[in-house]
Motif scaffolding. Structure first.
Motif, short mmCIF file in Angstrom:
data_model
loop_
_atom_site.label_atom_id
_atom_site.label_comp_id
_atom_site.label_asym_id
_atom_site.label_seq_id
_atom_site.Cartn_x
_atom_site.Cartn_y
_atom_site.Cartn_z
N LEU A 295 0.83 -1.21 0.00
CA LEU A 295 0.00 0.00 0.00
C LEU A 295 0.86 1.26 0.00
O LEU A 295 0.53 2.26 -0.63
N PHE A 296 1.99 1.21 0.70
CA PHE A 296 2.88 2.37 0.71
C PHE A 296 3.43 2.64 -0.70
O PHE A 296 3.48 3.77 -1.16
N HIS A 297 3.80 1.56 -1.37
CA HIS A 297 4.32 1.69 -2.74
C HIS A 297 3.23 2.21 -3.68
O HIS A 297 3.48 3.06 -4.54
N LEU A 298 2.00 1.74 -3.53
CA LEU A 298 0.88 2.18 -4.36
C LEU A 298 0.57 3.65 -4.13
O LEU A 298 0.36 4.41 -5.06
N ALA A 299 0.59 4.09 -2.89
CA ALA A 299 0.32 5.49 -2.57
C ALA A 299 1.42 6.39 -3.12
O ALA A 299 1.18 7.50 -3.60
N ALA A 300 2.67 5.93 -3.07
CA ALA A 300 3.79 6.73 -3.56
C ALA A 300 3.75 6.83 -5.08
O ALA A 300 4.22 7.81 -5.66
N ALA A 301 3.19 5.81 -5.78
CA ALA A 301 3.17 5.80 -7.24
C ALA A 301 2.10 6.70 -7.81
O ALA A 301 2.15 7.05 -8.98
N GLN A 302 1.12 7.10 -7.03
CA GLN A 302 0.04 7.95 -7.52
C GLN A 302 0.46 9.41 -7.46
O GLN A 302 0.70 9.95 -6.39
N HIS A 303 0.60 10.01 -8.62
CA HIS A 303 0.97 11.42 -8.73
C HIS A 303 -0.08 12.12 -9.57
O HIS A 303 -0.71 11.52 -10.43
N SER A 304 -0.21 13.40 -9.36
CA SER A 304 -1.12 14.16 -10.22
C SER A 304 -0.46 14.38 -11.57
O SER A 304 0.77 14.35 -11.70
N ALA A 305 -1.26 14.61 -12.59
CA ALA A 305 -0.75 14.85 -13.93
C ALA A 305 0.10 16.12 -13.93
O ALA A 305 -0.20 17.07 -13.21
N PRO A 306 1.18 16.13 -14.73
CA PRO A 306 2.02 17.33 -14.77
C PRO A 306 1.22 18.53 -15.28
O PRO A 306 0.40 18.40 -16.18
N VAL A 307 1.48 19.66 -14.71
CA VAL A 307 0.81 20.90 -15.10
C VAL A 307 1.50 21.47 -16.33
O VAL A 307 2.73 21.53 -16.38
N THR A 308 0.72 21.88 -17.34
CA THR A 308 1.29 22.46 -18.56
C THR A 308 1.89 23.82 -18.24
O THR A 308 1.25 24.65 -17.61
N ASP A 309 3.12 24.01 -18.71
CA ASP A 309 3.80 25.29 -18.50
C ASP A 309 3.43 26.21 -19.66
O ASP A 309 4.10 26.24 -20.70
N TRP A 310 2.31 26.93 -19.49
CA TRP A 310 1.80 27.77 -20.57
C TRP A 310 2.74 28.91 -20.92
O TRP A 310 2.85 29.30 -22.08
N ALA A 311 3.45 29.43 -19.96
CA ALA A 311 4.38 30.54 -20.25
C ALA A 311 5.47 30.09 -21.21
O ALA A 311 5.79 30.79 -22.18
N ALA A 312 6.03 28.92 -20.97
CA ALA A 312 7.09 28.41 -21.85
C ALA A 312 6.54 28.09 -23.25
O ALA A 312 7.17 28.40 -24.26
N ARG A 313 5.35 27.51 -23.26
CA ARG A 313 4.74 27.17 -24.55
C ARG A 313 4.45 28.43 -25.37
O ARG A 313 4.72 28.49 -26.56
N LEU A 314 3.88 29.46 -24.74
CA LEU A 314 3.60 30.72 -25.44
C LEU A 314 4.89 31.40 -25.90
O LEU A 314 4.93 32.01 -26.96
N ALA A 315 5.95 31.29 -25.09
CA ALA A 315 7.23 31.88 -25.49
C ALA A 315 7.77 31.20 -26.75
O ALA A 315 8.28 31.87 -27.66
N TRP A 316 7.64 29.86 -26.84
CA TRP A 316 8.08 29.15 -28.05
C TRP A 316 7.26 29.56 -29.27
O TRP A 316 7.81 29.78 -30.35
N VAL A 317 5.95 29.68 -29.12
CA VAL A 317 5.10 30.09 -30.24
C VAL A 317 5.44 31.50 -30.69
O VAL A 317 5.58 31.79 -31.88
N ALA A 318 5.63 32.41 -29.73
CA ALA A 318 5.99 33.78 -30.07
C ALA A 318 7.34 33.83 -30.77
O ALA A 318 7.53 34.56 -31.76
N GLY A 319 8.29 33.04 -30.31
CA GLY A 319 9.61 32.99 -30.95
C GLY A 319 9.53 32.48 -32.37
O GLY A 319 10.19 33.00 -33.27
#
Length: 196
Positions: A5-29
């Motif tokens: 159970l400890f291993h199962l609890a440690a394996a559950q992570h939330s989905a990574p948050v999209t870094d919109w600032a970096a993505r917009l900077a690439w599009v602008a570039g």
């Protein structure tokens, strides 16, 4: 808590948050880079026009050019120094591709171009015509391009036209006389015919 159970609890992570600032900077570039490349191309076009500034004004189509011997509806694909398919002429509007209506009379060749400057080639300036497959980086099927050679301002010019009905091309070559490409003329063109 059991190790499982400890291993199962440690394996559950939330989905990574999209870094919109970096993505917009690439599009602008990317947009800035595309705009810069377009600007460089535009400057090159203007510079070529400046270098060709010694080309005199093109004669206007006369009000009464005489009775039509031949007519052609199609496209104007550009002009180059005769025999040099890479040396595009952009001065005096000759670099603008467009629809074209050609009329051959005893006085010369009238080229009417909707959305671009019309011009007239007097009969004395016409040097002949040939069938080719490309001009100024535009490639077409073999014999799909009518190339008219003419003289203006002491310079020999090849102008490429494609009729809506390619079967009309040989009649133009017969009427204008056959011209041959210069010995260094090559047909290793770089752009294929699109839906233009």
């Amino acid at each position: 808590m059991t190790p499982y159970l400890f291993h199962l609890a440690a394996a559950q992570h939330s989905a990574p948050v999209t870094d919109w600032a970096a993505r917009l900077a690439w599009v602008a570039g990317l947009l800035v880079f595309i705009a810069f490349v377009y600007w460089l191309m535009r400057q090159g076009w203007k510079w070529r026009g400046t270098l060709q500034g010694d080309l005199p004004e093109l004669p206007a189509v006369p009000a009464d050019a005489g009775e039509a011997r031949l007519t052609l509806s199609g496209r104007y694909h550009g002009s180059t120094t005769a025999g040099q398919w890479l040396d595009r002429i952009v001065a005096r509007g000759l670099g603008t591709r467009s629809r074209a209506e050609l009329t051959l009379t005893d006085q010369g060749l009238a080229v009417v171009r909707p959305g671009a400057a019309d011009f007239f080639v007097p009969a004395a300036a016409l040097r002949g015509a040939r069938l080719d497959k490309g001009i100024a980086g535009k490639v077409l099927p073999e014999g799909g391009l009518l190339v008219v050679t003419w003289e203006h301002g002491g310079k020999l010019i090849d102008s490429g036209f494609r009729s809506d009905r390619a079967g009309e091309h040989p009649a133009w070559v017969a009427a204008l006389g056959r011209s041959e490409p210069a010995p260094d003329h090559t047909t290793e063109h770089t752009e294929t015919e699109g839906a233009r």
